[in-house]
Design a protein around this motif. Sequence first.
Motif, PDB file in Angstrom:
ATOM      1  N   SER A   1      38.094  42.492  40.769  1.00  0.00           N
ATOM      2  CA  SER A   1      37.461  41.835  39.624  1.00  0.00           C
ATOM      3  C   SER A   1      37.012  42.852  38.579  1.00  0.00           C
ATOM      4  CB  SER A   1      36.266  41.000  40.094  1.00  0.00           C
ATOM      5  OG  SER A   1      36.679  39.962  40.959  1.00  0.00           O
ATOM      6  N   VAL A   2      36.497  43.987  39.043  1.00  0.00           N
ATOM      7  CA  VAL A   2      36.111  45.044  38.102  1.00  0.00           C
ATOM      8  C   VAL A   2      37.333  45.521  37.327  1.00  0.00           C
ATOM      9  CG1 VAL A   2      35.310  47.426  37.924  1.00  0.00           C
ATOM     10  CG2 VAL A   2      34.086  45.806  39.373  1.00  0.00           C
TER      11      VAL A   2
ATOM     12  N   LEU B   1      38.591  42.491  35.056  1.00  0.00           N
ATOM     13  CA  LEU B   1      37.635  41.879  34.134  1.00  0.00           C
ATOM     14  C   LEU B   1      36.842  42.923  33.342  1.00  0.00           C
ATOM     15  CD1 LEU B   1      36.248  39.026  36.424  1.00  0.00           C
ATOM     16  CD2 LEU B   1      37.955  38.832  34.616  1.00  0.00           C
ATOM     17  N   VAL B   2      36.154  43.820  34.046  1.00  0.00           N
ATOM     18  CA  VAL B   2      35.265  44.761  33.368  1.00  0.00           C
ATOM     19  C   VAL B   2      36.054  45.771  32.537  1.00  0.00           C
ATOM     20  CG1 VAL B   2      33.487  46.511  33.677  1.00  0.00           C
ATOM     21  CG2 VAL B   2      33.494  44.473  35.137  1.00  0.00           C
ATOM     22  N   VAL B   3      37.141  46.297  33.095  1.00  0.00           N
ATOM     23  CA  VAL B   3      37.927  47.293  32.371  1.00  0.00           C
ATOM     24  C   VAL B   3      38.550  46.703  31.100  1.00  0.00           C
ATOM     25  CG1 VAL B   3      39.934  48.819  32.475  1.00  0.00           C
ATOM     26  CG2 VAL B   3      38.352  48.697  34.419  1.00  0.00           C
TER      27      VAL B   3
ATOM     28  N   LEU C   1      37.585  44.069  29.416  1.00  0.00           N
ATOM     29  CA  LEU C   1      36.498  43.715  28.505  1.00  0.00           C
ATOM     30  C   LEU C   1      35.974  44.950  27.784  1.00  0.00           C
ATOM     31  CD1 LEU C   1      34.521  41.680  27.325  1.00  0.00           C
ATOM     32  CD2 LEU C   1      33.070  42.012  29.351  1.00  0.00           C
ATOM     33  N   SER C   2      35.848  46.068  28.498  1.00  0.00           N
ATOM     34  CA  SER C   2      35.387  47.313  27.876  1.00  0.00           C
ATOM     35  C   SER C   2      36.362  47.778  26.801  1.00  0.00           C
ATOM     36  CB  SER C   2      35.224  48.401  28.939  1.00  0.00           C
ATOM     37  OG  SER C   2      34.289  48.000  29.934  1.00  0.00           O
TER      38      SER C   2
ATOM     39  N   PHE D   1      35.579  35.992  29.579  1.00  0.00           N
ATOM     40  CA  PHE D   1      35.126  37.019  30.508  1.00  0.00           C
ATOM     41  C   PHE D   1      33.744  36.705  31.067  1.00  0.00           C
ATOM     42  CE2 PHE D   1      38.432  39.458  28.355  1.00  0.00           C
ATOM     43  CZ  PHE D   1      39.025  40.091  29.427  1.00  0.00           C
TER      44      PHE D   1
ATOM     45  N   ILE E   1      33.231  36.631  35.021  1.00  0.00           N
ATOM     46  CA  ILE E   1      32.347  37.644  35.607  1.00  0.00           C
ATOM     47  C   ILE E   1      31.212  36.976  36.371  1.00  0.00           C
ATOM     48  CG2 ILE E   1      30.615  39.395  35.016  1.00  0.00           C
ATOM     49  CD1 ILE E   1      32.528  40.381  32.851  1.00  0.00           C
TER      50      ILE E   1
ATOM     51  N   LEU F   1      31.722  38.210  40.104  1.00  0.00           N
ATOM     52  CA  LEU F   1      30.960  39.438  40.309  1.00  0.00           C
ATOM     53  C   LEU F   1      29.500  39.198  40.655  1.00  0.00           C
ATOM     54  CD1 LEU F   1      32.384  41.789  37.521  1.00  0.00           C
ATOM     55  CD2 LEU F   1      32.904  41.757  39.959  1.00  0.00           C
TER      56      LEU F   1
END
Length: 299
Positions: free
Chosen positions: A188-189, A192-194, A196-197, A237, A241, A245
């Motif tokens: 998920s990181v 999703l997080v990558v 989104l960053s 996102f 998330i 998460l």
Amino acid sequence: ANLGSQPDSRFLLLGFSNRPQLETPLFVLILIVYFLSFLGNGTIILLSWMDPRLHTPMYFFLSNLSFMDLCLTTCTVPQTLANLQGRVKTITYGGCCVLLAVMAYDRYAAVCRPLHYLAIVHPQLCLWLVLTAWFTGFGNSVLQTALTMILPLCGRNQLDHFFCEVPVMLKLSCADTSFNQAELFTVSVFFLVVPLSLILLSYGHITRAVLKIKSAQGRQKAFGTCGSHLMVVVIFFGTLISMYLQPPSSYSQDVNKSIALFYTLVTPLLNPLIYTLRNKEVKGALRRLLRVTMDSRRS
């Protein structure tokens, strides 16, 4: 016992069965949103394919996104509608397996989103980027589905959801799911997080460029466009998330069911409205297509 040795070969999907007064209004609302989403995304795919003026990298990526949105909604919504109005609210293990694969595969959309902002890309690079996204999504779907469907359930078959989803399936298992939760968190990181960053970083550069525009009207138009795009990004996102998460102990199933409905229905509807149907190129392509269709009927 694992899935292969379960005495009952079906899952019972509870949905909102504890609140039957919501089922009919939800059925009507979901059906309307699904129809509009199908119409909007189908239009984007059709126009991107038929109109040579839309044979650009941006619309190539957007048509891929629309196709993935159609796959997601078409896989989840009919099952949800059947459960809302049907007496038998079940899904087979095989059907659940397929649904888990499609839901995991949809993370492709998260990887593909940063590509929306590329305006000038070589066609071969476009194809390579899309194939990378699709195969990455395929690998994720295979891994998530395999790890989830081999979990022992010990006779449990009641899913407190509208459809099969990994966090819900993990709660159903009677075995230790620490490894599955750690793997889901890591994936998920990455998905999703990558992305989104990267998107937020790109918006930072876009904001700096927009602030350099001398015309106040030009800045306002640019910020209006970026604001609507950013709204879709935050909705997509943010909901995922919050679903994937958050700590397992904090899951509230009523909230999670609402979140799941939101990202499987609202985001696929907003994508064609925000990214394409509002701009002049797509409107022009739609008018040309309608004109050709009307002329062919007259002749």
